[in-house]
Design a protein around this motif. Sequence first.
Motif, PDB file in Angstrom:
ATOM      1  N   ILE A   1       0.834  -1.208   0.000  1.00 15.56           N
ATOM      2  CA  ILE A   1       0.000   0.000   0.000  1.00 15.56           C
ATOM      3  C   ILE A   1       0.867   1.257   0.000  1.00 15.56           C
ATOM      4  O   ILE A   1       0.575   2.215  -0.713  1.00 15.56           O
ATOM      5  CB  ILE A   1      -0.933   0.014   1.246  1.00 15.56           C
ATOM      6  CG1 ILE A   1      -1.807  -1.232   1.283  1.00 15.56           C
ATOM      7  CG2 ILE A   1      -1.780   1.286   1.297  1.00 15.56           C
ATOM      8  CD1 ILE A   1      -2.830  -1.357   0.182  1.00 15.56           C
TER       9      ILE A   1
ATOM     10  N   GLY B   1      -3.710   5.696  -0.102  1.00 17.31           N
ATOM     11  CA  GLY B   1      -3.011   5.322   1.146  1.00 17.31           C
ATOM     12  C   GLY B   1      -2.980   6.423   2.194  1.00 17.31           C
ATOM     13  O   GLY B   1      -2.234   6.327   3.171  1.00 17.31           O
TER      14      GLY B   1
ATOM     15  N   HIS C   1      -9.946  15.849   1.224  1.00 13.63           N
ATOM     16  CA  HIS C   1     -10.347  15.614  -0.161  1.00 13.63           C
ATOM     17  C   HIS C   1     -10.604  16.940  -0.868  1.00 13.63           C
ATOM     18  O   HIS C   1     -10.628  17.014  -2.073  1.00 13.63           O
ATOM     19  CB  HIS C   1     -11.625  14.763  -0.208  1.00 13.63           C
ATOM     20  CG  HIS C   1     -11.339  13.308  -0.278  1.00 13.63           C
ATOM     21  ND1 HIS C   1     -12.073  12.379   0.417  1.00 13.63           N
ATOM     22  CD2 HIS C   1     -10.392  12.595  -0.929  1.00 13.63           C
ATOM     23  CE1 HIS C   1     -11.596  11.170   0.188  1.00 13.63           C
ATOM     24  NE2 HIS C   1     -10.574  11.276  -0.635  1.00 13.63           N
TER      25      HIS C   1
HETATM   26  N1  LIG Z   1      -7.897  -3.229   6.614  1.00 13.82           N
HETATM   27  C1  LIG Z   1      -7.571  -3.305   5.332  1.00 13.82           C
HETATM   28  N2  LIG Z   1      -7.306  -4.496   4.761  1.00 13.82           N
HETATM   29  C2  LIG Z   1      -6.960  -4.597   3.472  1.00 13.82           C
HETATM   30  N3  LIG Z   1      -6.842  -3.545   2.639  1.00 13.82           N
HETATM   31  C3  LIG Z   1      -7.092  -2.329   3.129  1.00 13.82           C
HETATM   32  C4  LIG Z   1      -7.479  -2.134   4.501  1.00 13.82           C
HETATM   33  N4  LIG Z   1      -7.649  -0.820   4.702  1.00 13.82           N
HETATM   34  C5  LIG Z   1      -7.395  -0.211   3.531  1.00 13.82           C
HETATM   35  N5  LIG Z   1      -7.064  -1.113   2.589  1.00 13.82           N
HETATM   36  C6  LIG Z   1      -6.670  -0.831   1.213  1.00 13.82           C
HETATM   37  O1  LIG Z   1      -5.532   0.007   1.225  1.00 13.82           O
HETATM   38  C7  LIG Z   1      -5.611   0.984   0.202  1.00 13.82           C
HETATM   39  C8  LIG Z   1      -5.354   2.357   0.826  1.00 13.82           C
HETATM   40  O2  LIG Z   1      -6.409   2.613   1.715  1.00 13.82           O
HETATM   41  P1  LIG Z   1      -6.527   4.006   2.470  1.00 13.82           P
HETATM   42  O3  LIG Z   1      -7.773   3.963   3.277  1.00 13.82           O
HETATM   43  O4  LIG Z   1      -5.251   4.299   3.150  1.00 13.82           O
HETATM   44  O5  LIG Z   1      -6.693   4.991   1.236  1.00 13.82           O
HETATM   45  P2  LIG Z   1      -7.171   6.504   1.227  1.00 13.82           P
HETATM   46  O6  LIG Z   1      -6.224   7.222   0.339  1.00 13.82           O
HETATM   47  O7  LIG Z   1      -7.333   7.015   2.609  1.00 13.82           O
HETATM   48  O8  LIG Z   1      -8.580   6.354   0.523  1.00 13.82           O
HETATM   49  P3  LIG Z   1      -9.890   7.286   0.694  1.00 13.82           P
HETATM   50  O9  LIG Z   1      -9.495   8.645   0.263  1.00 13.82           O
HETATM   51  O10 LIG Z   1     -10.868   6.655  -0.236  1.00 13.82           O
HETATM   52  O11 LIG Z   1     -10.293   7.216   2.136  1.00 13.82           O
HETATM   53  C9  LIG Z   1      -6.986   0.877  -0.418  1.00 13.82           C
HETATM   54  O12 LIG Z   1      -6.826   0.272  -1.680  1.00 13.82           O
HETATM   55  C10 LIG Z   1      -7.762  -0.018   0.507  1.00 13.82           C
HETATM   56  O13 LIG Z   1      -8.591  -0.886  -0.226  1.00 13.82           O
END
Ligand SMILES: Nc1ncnc2c1ncn2[C@@H]1O[C@H](COP(=O)(O)OP(=O)(O)OP(=O)(O)O)[C@@H](O)[C@H]1O
Length: 595
Positions: A342, A365, A520
């Motif tokens: 990630i 991420g 966002h």
């Molecule tokens: N507990 C988990 N188990 C497996 N994969 C996960 C988990 N949490 C997040 N992911 C995956 O990790 C990646 C990054 O997630 P993250 O929530 O950090 O992204 P983000 O940039 O905060 O997204 P958003 O803006 O949509 O909240 C995503 O593809 C998500 O599917």
Amino acid sequence: MFQLMAGRRIALLAALLVTLVAVIAELVPFWLLFRAIDALLVDPQDLPSTLLSCAVWLLVALLLKYLAYGVAYLISHHTAYAIMADTRQRLVSQLAAAPLHWLLAQGAGALKQSVIQDVERMEAFIAHHTVEVTAAVLAPLVVTGLLFWVDWRLALAVLAVGPLAFVSASIVMRGSGQEHERFNRATADLSNVTVEYLRNMPVMKIFCHATSGFRLLQRRLRDYYQLTEDITRRTVPGWSLFTSVLGAHMLLVLPLGAWLEARDEVSAAEVALAVMLGAGVFRPMLKVSRFFMEMPGIFAGLSRMAPILAIGAGPRCGASQIEPPVTLALDRVGFAYGPRSILEDVSLSLTAGSFNVLLGPSGSGKSTIAQIVAGALVPASGTARINGVEIQDLGDAERAALIALATQDVFLFSGTIRDNLRLARPTVSEAQLRRAVEVAQAQTLIEALPDGYETQVSELGARLSGGERQRIAVARALLADTQVLVLDEATAFADSLTQRAFFQALRAAYPDKALLVVAHRLYGIEQADQILVLERGQVTDRGTHAELLRSSVYYRAMWRREQQIEEWTLVADDERPGSGIGWNRPATPTEVVNG
Ligand SMILES: Nc1ncnc2c1ncn2[C@@H]1O[C@H](COP(=O)(O)OP(=O)(O)OP(=O)(O)O)[C@@H](O)[C@H]1O
């Protein structure tokens, strides 16, 4: 299991000893019957007095058996509930001491299974099986001893049916072990599909897909019942053969007994006693077959509890090691969920009093970084340190005193709004409380509640909207009075104007905090000291607003789009083709990027 029972060994031993008394009392009627038959065959004129004394002893034995089993079950149940209470208490206090990242990695469902269901299973084992299994083991041992005392050849004839039953049933039931493996898998599968179906039912109803979701559940149910039918067809004949052969000791004992009696080596009463006792050698074991079926489940529960019970006190570093001003730094951090990478090589530094923003497409991420900064996740590679100390090495109290996290998912505890706000620092002053609430723009909403700050959250139930809960969560995080504050989408409640005002108020009221905001929308982040653009787990750009407008295509596109949204205008009838009023649509980010 034996470790969990450690403090209650004496009580359990008492239950076992009383069970032994009950087992002996249970065998007394056989002995009395033997005496009666013996009197009938050898000394008929003494028969009335023998029968009378047998009747009295029979009554005593029955009363003793009833009393002994009653006391044994009473002790075993009392002990079982005490052990369950001890175990739950130990599990809960171990969980309270567990590192945050470990706790979050387990998931609430798995922890609930250990603390509720797995402990519940111990009740059956301790309360019932200690008495029943002890009786099932002791009864055959006592009976076998008695049989050898009567005649060793008759004893061997009785015992011979055991191996015979076992071998014949094993032949009939061969391969059923694999069936049980399949059964366990099918049960777990069915349970998952059922839970998912029930959880998703409202969503499926909204999209009118209730029946298609049910088809999968129906298929699993059909597979499950097909499998149980297969298993039943396989095991029932074997089990019937096993129980029949076990009860067939008479086929061996009677001819052997007749032959020995003809040779005057045993009496007819002794043969009758051997036949009667023979029935009691294996029968008690059949009664506890349920125990053997439940054992795998009990052991699986214990192995799920083991890691919780093994949690140590956790690493601690001296609070004095981390004095303000703090700098929290991620250095070449990598992270993966399972095999899926990630984050790669993420470095950032949050200094005291700085305003840092994390931007990036969905799934890039951002929340993962926020969780690492807050100590809820541990990097797979690289380091996350605060003033040079690894965040994962901080004790709960130290970490909570240094870093606060507010996310979009808000959990409010039952209690008043005031209790919820003061969760991190119960001693907070009224002035500090009001200031945090004001910064979080929660003042008006709390005042509008029926009892203001004293309103019970549980009574509110769903009446607090998502945005309202977020404001309370932000105020709670501010009141924690930490050096570092992480806001992960926690300002989603705010519109363009209020988000800008929120950041301004936040910085003015808490100028020394190191602030990391996952956002966002860009409203108000022009003021940030550092904006990091995260794409596919890597920081692709960083700088101030002005620098990123020059260097980052992604940032420029986002900024131009937000400008357009802010400039949305109500167009008058005469300015728009057609009739009525409407909005000028802003370009999408892709359209902006593509020019
Ligand atoms: N507990 C988990 N188990 C497996 N994969 C996960 C988990 N949490 C997040 N992911 C995956 O990790 C990646 C990054 O997630 P993250 O929530 O950090 O992204 P983000 O940039 O905060 O997204 P958003 O803006 O949509 O909240 C995503 O593809 C998500 O599917």
